[in-house]
Design a protein around this motif. Sequence first.
Motif, PDB file in Angstrom:
ATOM      1  N   GLY A   7       0.800  -1.212   0.000  1.00 35.72           N
ATOM      2  CA  GLY A   7       0.000   0.000   0.000  1.00 35.72           C
ATOM      3  C   GLY A   7       0.831   1.258   0.000  1.00 35.72           C
ATOM      4  O   GLY A   7       2.057   1.229   0.150  1.00 35.72           O
ATOM      5  N   CYS A  14      -5.547   2.693   1.411  1.00 36.70           N
ATOM      6  CA  CYS A  14      -4.510   1.802   1.926  1.00 36.70           C
ATOM      7  C   CYS A  14      -4.416   1.856   3.447  1.00 36.70           C
ATOM      8  O   CYS A  14      -3.952   0.897   4.077  1.00 36.70           O
ATOM      9  CB  CYS A  14      -3.162   2.163   1.297  1.00 36.70           C
ATOM     10  SG  CYS A  14      -3.097   1.918  -0.495  1.00 36.70           S
ATOM     11  N   HIS A  30       4.109  -4.276   6.090  1.00 39.28           N
ATOM     12  CA  HIS A  30       3.743  -3.233   5.139  1.00 39.28           C
ATOM     13  C   HIS A  30       4.794  -3.174   4.039  1.00 39.28           C
ATOM     14  O   HIS A  30       5.992  -3.112   4.309  1.00 39.28           O
ATOM     15  CB  HIS A  30       3.645  -1.872   5.829  1.00 39.28           C
ATOM     16  CG  HIS A  30       3.515  -0.722   4.860  1.00 39.28           C
ATOM     17  ND1 HIS A  30       2.336  -0.444   4.201  1.00 39.28           N
ATOM     18  CD2 HIS A  30       4.425   0.195   4.425  1.00 39.28           C
ATOM     19  CE1 HIS A  30       2.519   0.599   3.419  1.00 39.28           C
ATOM     20  NE2 HIS A  30       3.772   1.011   3.520  1.00 39.28           N
ATOM     21  N   CYS A  54      -3.523  -0.260  -5.468  1.00 45.86           N
ATOM     22  CA  CYS A  54      -3.310  -0.663  -4.091  1.00 45.86           C
ATOM     23  C   CYS A  54      -4.399  -0.017  -3.237  1.00 45.86           C
ATOM     24  O   CYS A  54      -4.990   0.979  -3.666  1.00 45.86           O
ATOM     25  CB  CYS A  54      -1.897  -0.269  -3.620  1.00 45.86           C
ATOM     26  SG  CYS A  54      -1.517   1.505  -3.758  1.00 45.86           S
ATOM     27  N   PRO A  55      -4.721  -0.662  -2.093  1.00 45.69           N
ATOM     28  CA  PRO A  55      -3.967  -1.707  -1.421  1.00 45.69           C
ATOM     29  C   PRO A  55      -4.165  -3.081  -2.059  1.00 45.69           C
ATOM     30  O   PRO A  55      -5.150  -3.328  -2.760  1.00 45.69           O
ATOM     31  CB  PRO A  55      -4.545  -1.691  -0.002  1.00 45.69           C
ATOM     32  CG  PRO A  55      -5.974  -1.290  -0.211  1.00 45.69           C
ATOM     33  CD  PRO A  55      -5.916  -0.257  -1.309  1.00 45.69           C
ATOM     34  N   SER A  68     -10.001  -2.171  -1.263  1.00 41.32           N
ATOM     35  CA  SER A  68      -9.852  -1.897   0.166  1.00 41.32           C
ATOM     36  C   SER A  68     -10.999  -2.453   1.011  1.00 41.32           C
ATOM     37  O   SER A  68     -10.760  -3.027   2.080  1.00 41.32           O
ATOM     38  CB  SER A  68      -9.718  -0.392   0.397  1.00 41.32           C
ATOM     39  OG  SER A  68     -10.871   0.304  -0.066  1.00 41.32           O
TER      40      SER A  68
END
Length: 207
Positions: A7, A14, A30, A54-55, A68
Amino acid sequence: MIPTIHGMLDSGNCYKPRLLMALTGRAFRHSEVSTRDGSTRTAAFLARNPAGQCPLLELEDGRMLAESDAILVYLGEGTAFARDEPFERAQMLRWMFFEQNAHEGTVAVRRSLTVYPERAAAATPERMAQTLAGGTAALAVMERHLAQAEYFGGDRPSLADIALYPYTASAPEGGFDLGPLPAVRRWLARIEALPGYRPREWTPEAA
């Protein structure tokens, strides 16, 4: 082995799964990627998520999950933030759909047009006015709900609260005034007072 969340630290989308993991005390790694520097458009990343967004949740067994709110639903299973009763679960999902359809596309988009120089060309007066109007309307919906309820999951926070929190908290960065929204501001304070809460810039590696 622990899951990895790929992310962008500055992204509210994220931040959602990182915040849930912090609130539930679960370990994860992460991995910083960004839509701004092209790292989500590399061949390696596109092999993981063809959408190049992303995430992205990478599970211990190698499975990948994008989007997400889908990640929130998966990670939230079995936690106090999920809802098992069918109607309560549907109400939680209703607010998560609202976040993606009415809130994220206005409040978050206007913030990105404001804070990222590379998006300046897209920040036309018409687009800025449109996102301001739409975001203001979405925040007003939240204010009306929160004037009668403490959370978007009934009397305790749910995945919907985690979905709505990041871009509401950062709404002033996009030019939204939360001053006239006392119920929203009280709700933000309640989320920030939850045990385990961590701010947007937090990662487990920095803890």
